[in-house]
Scaffold this motif. Structure first.
Motif, PDB file in Angstrom:
ATOM      1  N   PRO A  36       0.828  -1.210   0.000  1.00  0.00           N
ATOM      2  CA  PRO A  36       0.000   0.000   0.000  1.00  0.00           C
ATOM      3  C   PRO A  36       0.859   1.256   0.000  1.00  0.00           C
ATOM      4  CG  PRO A  36       0.180  -0.843   2.212  1.00  0.00           C
ATOM      5  CD  PRO A  36       0.907  -1.820   1.318  1.00  0.00           C
ATOM      6  N   LEU A  37       0.199   2.374  -0.186  1.00  0.00           N
ATOM      7  CA  LEU A  37       0.832   3.682  -0.077  1.00  0.00           C
ATOM      8  C   LEU A  37       0.577   4.207   1.323  1.00  0.00           C
ATOM      9  CD1 LEU A  37      -0.601   5.195  -3.361  1.00  0.00           C
ATOM     10  CD2 LEU A  37       1.705   4.329  -3.027  1.00  0.00           C
ATOM     11  N   ARG A  38       1.544   4.912   1.866  1.00  0.00           N
ATOM     12  CA  ARG A  38       1.341   5.558   3.163  1.00  0.00           C
ATOM     13  C   ARG A  38       1.270   7.065   2.921  1.00  0.00           C
ATOM     14  NH1 ARG A  38       0.780   2.644   8.015  1.00  0.00           N
ATOM     15  NH2 ARG A  38       0.806   4.804   8.673  1.00  0.00           N
ATOM     16  N   ILE A  39       0.184   7.670   3.360  1.00  0.00           N
ATOM     17  CA  ILE A  39       0.000   9.112   3.249  1.00  0.00           C
ATOM     18  C   ILE A  39      -0.261   9.613   4.660  1.00  0.00           C
ATOM     19  CG2 ILE A  39      -1.356  10.969   2.209  1.00  0.00           C
ATOM     20  CD1 ILE A  39      -2.107   8.918  -0.005  1.00  0.00           C
ATOM     21  N   GLY A  40       0.757  10.154   5.278  1.00  0.00           N
ATOM     22  CA  GLY A  40       0.637  10.527   6.683  1.00  0.00           C
ATOM     23  C   GLY A  40       0.402   9.269   7.503  1.00  0.00           C
ATOM     24  N   ASN A  41      -0.665   9.261   8.283  1.00  0.00           N
ATOM     25  CA  ASN A  41      -1.025   8.088   9.072  1.00  0.00           C
ATOM     26  C   ASN A  41      -1.998   7.172   8.347  1.00  0.00           C
ATOM     27  OD1 ASN A  41       0.575   8.748  11.266  1.00  0.00           O
ATOM     28  ND2 ASN A  41      -1.029   9.960  12.242  1.00  0.00           N
ATOM     29  N   SER A  42      -2.311   7.497   7.105  1.00  0.00           N
ATOM     30  CA  SER A  42      -3.288   6.720   6.337  1.00  0.00           C
ATOM     31  C   SER A  42      -2.595   5.688   5.457  1.00  0.00           C
ATOM     32  CB  SER A  42      -4.113   7.642   5.442  1.00  0.00           C
ATOM     33  OG  SER A  42      -4.813   8.582   6.207  1.00  0.00           O
ATOM     34  N   THR A  43      -3.247   4.557   5.304  1.00  0.00           N
ATOM     35  CA  THR A  43      -2.778   3.499   4.411  1.00  0.00           C
ATOM     36  C   THR A  43      -3.792   3.372   3.289  1.00  0.00           C
ATOM     37  OG1 THR A  43      -1.777   2.330   6.269  1.00  0.00           O
ATOM     38  CG2 THR A  43      -2.130   1.065   4.257  1.00  0.00           C
ATOM     39  N   ARG A  44      -3.329   3.454   2.060  1.00  0.00           N
ATOM     40  CA  ARG A  44      -4.214   3.371   0.904  1.00  0.00           C
ATOM     41  C   ARG A  44      -3.592   2.485  -0.176  1.00  0.00           C
ATOM     42  NH1 ARG A  44      -6.866   5.502   4.262  1.00  0.00           N
ATOM     43  NH2 ARG A  44      -8.062   7.414   4.131  1.00  0.00           N
TER      44      ARG A  44
END
Length: 92
Positions: A56-64
């Motif tokens: 996944p991609l990590r954007i800040g504390n988010s996983t997408r």
């Protein structure tokens, strides 16, 4: 397809499933990926830990996850990490 439309679960409907960038997200949450794969979120995290899912991609504390990345992975038959490595080596 609009956001309110459910993700198709049968094979024939899934083949005709198209992504309209105006209506559908480019990135999927863990909950959305789990729903698409018809597994629990816990199972999704276990699959990720085992290396069975695309990273996944990590954007800040988010996983997408990239929506197209997940769909390509499913279209390829959900290959295992070793199968993905072998196909990458063959392309070189």
């Amino acid at each position: 397809m609009k956001r309110s439309d459910p993700i198709p679960t049968d094979k024939e409907s899934f083949k005709s499933f198209s992504i309209d960038a105006r209506d559908d997200p480019l990135l999927l949450t863990a909950e959305q990926v789990a729903k698409l794969l018809q597994v629990s979120k816990r199972t999704l995290w276990r699959l990720l830990s085992a290396g069975a899912l695309p990273a996944p991609l990590r954007i800040g504390n988010s996983t997408r996850w990239g929506c197209q990345q997940i769909h390509h992975w499913i279209d390829a038959g959900c290959p295992s990490p070793s199968a993905r490595e072998n196909s990458t080596e063959r392309k070189k």
